[in-house]
Write an enzyme that holds these catalytic residues in place. Structure first.
Site, PDB file in Angstrom:
ATOM      1  N   GLU A 224       0.953  -1.141  -0.034  1.00  0.00           N
ATOM      2  CA  GLU A 224       0.149  -0.212  -0.119  1.00  0.00           C
ATOM      3  C   GLU A 224       1.073   1.139   0.029  1.00  0.00           C
ATOM      4  O   GLU A 224       1.589   1.595   1.034  1.00  0.00           O
ATOM      5  CB  GLU A 224      -0.884  -0.051   0.951  1.00  0.00           C
ATOM      6  CG  GLU A 224      -1.974  -1.160   1.524  1.00  0.00           C
ATOM      7  CD  GLU A 224      -3.059  -0.972   0.654  1.00  0.00           C
ATOM      8  OE1 GLU A 224      -3.085  -0.180  -0.061  1.00  0.00           O
ATOM      9  OE2 GLU A 224      -3.927  -1.796   0.651  1.00  0.00           O
TER      10      GLU A 224
ATOM     11  N   CYS B  17      -2.518   9.179   3.162  1.00  0.00           N
ATOM     12  CA  CYS B  17      -1.984   8.574   1.760  1.00  0.00           C
ATOM     13  C   CYS B  17      -3.241   9.133   0.717  1.00  0.00           C
ATOM     14  O   CYS B  17      -2.502   9.511  -0.487  1.00  0.00           O
ATOM     15  CB  CYS B  17      -2.073   7.083   1.976  1.00  0.00           C
ATOM     16  SG  CYS B  17      -3.572   6.299   2.296  1.00  0.00           S
TER      17      CYS B  17
HETATM   18  P1  NAD Z   1       8.616   4.418   4.565  1.00  0.00           P
HETATM   19  O1  NAD Z   1       8.556   3.610   3.340  1.00  0.00           O
HETATM   20  O2  NAD Z   1       9.637   5.392   4.735  1.00  0.00           O
HETATM   21  O3  NAD Z   1       8.644   3.429   5.854  1.00  0.00           O
HETATM   22  C1  NAD Z   1       7.509   2.556   5.979  1.00  0.00           C
HETATM   23  C2  NAD Z   1       7.733   1.296   6.926  1.00  0.00           C
HETATM   24  O4  NAD Z   1       8.812   0.754   6.197  1.00  0.00           O
HETATM   25  C3  NAD Z   1       8.543   1.993   8.370  1.00  0.00           C
HETATM   26  O5  NAD Z   1       7.863   0.810   9.132  1.00  0.00           O
HETATM   27  C4  NAD Z   1       9.956   1.509   7.958  1.00  0.00           C
HETATM   28  O6  NAD Z   1      10.704   1.435   9.298  1.00  0.00           O
HETATM   29  C5  NAD Z   1       9.844   0.476   7.191  1.00  0.00           C
HETATM   30  N1  NAD Z   1      11.211   0.259   6.278  1.00  0.00           N
HETATM   31  C6  NAD Z   1      12.127   1.041   6.019  1.00  0.00           C
HETATM   32  N2  NAD Z   1      12.903   0.790   5.066  1.00  0.00           N
HETATM   33  C7  NAD Z   1      12.870  -0.676   4.936  1.00  0.00           C
HETATM   34  C8  NAD Z   1      13.154  -1.799   4.337  1.00  0.00           C
HETATM   35  N3  NAD Z   1      14.377  -1.620   3.306  1.00  0.00           N
HETATM   36  N4  NAD Z   1      12.508  -3.034   4.188  1.00  0.00           N
HETATM   37  C9  NAD Z   1      11.342  -3.155   5.011  1.00  0.00           C
HETATM   38  N5  NAD Z   1      10.801  -2.109   5.847  1.00  0.00           N
HETATM   39  C10 NAD Z   1      11.539  -0.919   5.906  1.00  0.00           C
HETATM   40  O7  NAD Z   1       7.034   5.113   4.607  1.00  0.00           O
HETATM   41  P2  NAD Z   1       6.613   6.221   5.689  1.00  0.00           P
HETATM   42  O8  NAD Z   1       7.398   7.448   5.502  1.00  0.00           O
HETATM   43  O9  NAD Z   1       6.715   5.667   7.111  1.00  0.00           O
HETATM   44  O10 NAD Z   1       5.115   6.376   5.344  1.00  0.00           O
HETATM   45  C11 NAD Z   1       4.883   7.539   4.572  1.00  0.00           C
HETATM   46  C12 NAD Z   1       4.343   7.153   3.127  1.00  0.00           C
HETATM   47  O11 NAD Z   1       3.345   5.908   3.075  1.00  0.00           O
HETATM   48  C13 NAD Z   1       3.702   8.004   2.275  1.00  0.00           C
HETATM   49  O12 NAD Z   1       4.081   7.940   0.891  1.00  0.00           O
HETATM   50  C14 NAD Z   1       2.293   7.876   2.255  1.00  0.00           C
HETATM   51  O13 NAD Z   1       1.416   7.999   1.042  1.00  0.00           O
HETATM   52  C15 NAD Z   1       2.282   6.090   2.384  1.00  0.00           C
HETATM   53  N6  NAD Z   1       1.209   5.666   2.993  1.00  0.00           N
HETATM   54  C16 NAD Z   1       0.349   4.816   2.018  1.00  0.00           C
HETATM   55  C17 NAD Z   1      -0.832   4.525   2.551  1.00  0.00           C
HETATM   56  C18 NAD Z   1      -1.648   3.441   1.652  1.00  0.00           C
HETATM   57  O14 NAD Z   1      -2.607   2.872   2.279  1.00  0.00           O
HETATM   58  N7  NAD Z   1      -1.539   3.532   0.307  1.00  0.00           N
HETATM   59  C19 NAD Z   1      -1.093   4.641   3.600  1.00  0.00           C
HETATM   60  C20 NAD Z   1      -0.524   5.613   4.592  1.00  0.00           C
HETATM   61  C21 NAD Z   1       0.690   6.011   4.069  1.00  0.00           C
END
Ligand code: NAD
Length: 473
Positions: free
Chosen positions: A242, A276
């Site tokens: 997502e 999001c």
């Molecule tokens: P992010 O990708 O930086 O981190 C998300 C999660 O992934 C965190 O728990 C992080 O610790 C983990 N992570 C980081 N590197 C990783 C790796 N290499 N392998 C596995 N896990 C890893 O995202 P964020 O800044 O926490 O979230 C914001 C983003 O999420 C925005 O772009 C937003 O649009 C999106 N978002 C999407 C939805 C949806 O349902 N489509 C909902 C909410 C937020």
């Protein structure tokens, strides 16, 4: 409530010699120490989950649904404490934090009544083919920071109702409320069924590569999502992504501005744009552009002003963390550097002297190829663009690199629906800002995701489907 936080492994509370703290986004005051899970903690959690799966996977849907009601009760009984913790770590006002807890309760109760059923897929005189569903194993839930409880909870309850065990990893920017929720839920499920580990990218990478985990449900950025998918490919894990959206909102010439303007303001600035499916690009027909812009600026200045007091009934707040604060500031600075028309907001030096606050900022007609229009801002800065030709605006709305949500406003529902059907997005809202419904499948097309969750259909991604070919004679 005791303000201490633990990883929860097989219902045991575990601290760690390695801890971090998270700053309160309103004040930058460092909050509570939070243990970071070690590799050994992670291995123990996977082993506990695999052992628990042996019997948990054999329980009936009705047994599991009864436990989801208890899970909702824990949220209800501790709603105030959880909302207080969540508001401190995320910077959300109490009203917004209550929404996070309330939606998590609603999602749990929804799946306490909704589950996959067997389905006859084919039948003739000779054979009946029945599709039935069974759990995958251990699910790794990797979560973002913008709605910590809602977005962790949807993965947890989807995994549990379908008979999987789940290890949830909150974002290290907002670990506290999720860890407290799992701690408080101990005793509901057999040990190992529902666990939490705190950590960042390293822990996430371990989860996506471990052969003991059968499925990853990930919510976050597109860049991380690609890494997650590549890592999951090595063990052929099932994966749901997502990812980010850059939602277009199209305002047709006949839109009722009395209703549309407040709704668009909420679409863009609710939770300071950190949604999001926030409206991230507003396309307004040229015949009403000037009036719309004028009214929107007034609406936003009145309804989305910075209020430092946590208890103020505001749906606007600071940016959640320094990393995102710098990204949004960079986008506003780019608008300034290029001389775009900032009609309200725009200040990027500290507004309150502390915290990650940015004022709601509106930019009139930046170029279509600007950073603000082409990339997700995920913060309180919104471009308002004009359009005159429907084919042209649809082409501009349908980006090649995103397709999560979209919205359309018109006084004519048929017209709005016709336009909505032309938009390439996983969800399109008509005459309302984008708010996911836990009963509706939610997914992103193009770079915004892979698969989806929520609703009954969402449970398919947490299950294997097996077809039973049953002879008639
Ligand atoms: P992010 O990708 O930086 O981190 C998300 C999660 O992934 C965190 O728990 C992080 O610790 C983990 N992570 C980081 N590197 C990783 C790796 N290499 N392998 C596995 N896990 C890893 O995202 P964020 O800044 O926490 O979230 C914001 C983003 O999420 C925005 O772009 C937003 O649009 C999106 N978002 C999407 C939805 C949806 O349902 N489509 C909902 C909410 C937020």
């Amino acid at each position: 409530m005791q303000i201490q936080f633990y990883n929860v492994i097989a219902d045991e509370l575990r601290g760690s010699s390695n801890v971090h703290t998270v700053p309160d986004p309103r004040t930058e005051e460092e909050l509570w120490p939070c243990p970071i899970a070690t590799n050994a903690d992670f291995e123990d959690a996977v082993k506990a989950a695999q052992a628990a799966f042996e019997t948990w996977s054999q329980t009936t849907v009705a047994e599991r649904q009864a436990l989801l009601v208890k899970l909702a009760e824990v949220l209800k009984d501790n709603a105030d404490d959880l909302a207080s913790i969540l508001s401190r770590e995320s910077g959300k006002s109490k009203i917004l934090a209550n929404i996070d807890v309330g939606a998590a309760i609603a999602q749990s109760l929804y799946y306490s009544k909704t589950a996959l059923e067997d389905e006859v897929q084919f039948e003739d005189d000779n054979v009946k083919v029945v599709a039935t569903h069974f759990p995958i194993g251990v699910v790794g839930a990797i979560c973002p920071w913008n709605f910590p409880l809602i977005l962790s909870n949807i993965k947890v309850v989807s995994a549990l109702v379908t008979g999987n065990c789940v290890i949830v990893k909150p974002s290290p920017f907002t670990p506290y409320a999720v860890m407290k929720w799992v701690e408080l839920s101990r005793g509901i499920f057999p040990p190992g069924v529902f666990q939490v580990l705190n950590g960042g990218a390293d822990l996430g990478a371990l989860m996506t590569s471990h052969p003991g985990i059968g499925k990853i449900s990930f919510t976050g950025t597109i860049a991380t999502g690609k890494r997650v998918m590549a890592s999951c490919a090595k063990t052929l894990k099932k994966v749901t992504l997502e990812l980010a959206g850059n939602d277009a909102c199209i305002v047709l010439p006949d839109a009722d501005l009395d209703k549309t303007v407040p709704s668009v303001a909420s679409g863009g600035f609710f939770n300071a744009g950190q949604v999001c499916v926030a409206s991230k690009r507003i396309y307004v027909h040229e015949s009403i552009y000037a009036e719309f812009l004028d009214r929107l600026v007034k609406e936003v200045e009145a309804g989305y002003a910075i209020k430092e007091d946590l208890t103020a009934p505001s749906v606007f707040g600071p940016v959640d963390n320094k990393m995102q604060y710098d990204i949004v500031k960079g986008i506003i600075e780019d608008c300034k550097k290029n001389g775009y028309n900032i009609v309200t907001g725009g200040k990027t030096d500290s507004v309150t002297g502390k915290g990650f606050w940015l004022p709601p900022t509106i930019v009139s007609n930046p170029p279509e190829d600007s950073l603000l229009v082409q990339e997700e801002q995920f913060g309180p800065v919104l471009p308002i663009l004009s359009w005159s030709d429907e084919d042209d605006v649809i082409k501009r709305a349908n980006l090649s690199n995103a397709g999560l949500g979209a919205s359309v406003y018109s006084s004519n529902l048929k017209e709005a629906e016709r336009v909505a059907r032309r938009l390439e997005a996983g969800s399109v809202w008509i005459n309302q800002s984008e708010r996911p419904n836990f009963g509706a499948f939610f997914s992103g097309v193009k770079d915004s995701g892979f698969g989806g969750e929520m609703g009954k259909q969402g449970l398919l991604s947490y299950s294997y489907t097996k077809c039973l070919h049953i002879p008639k004679n």
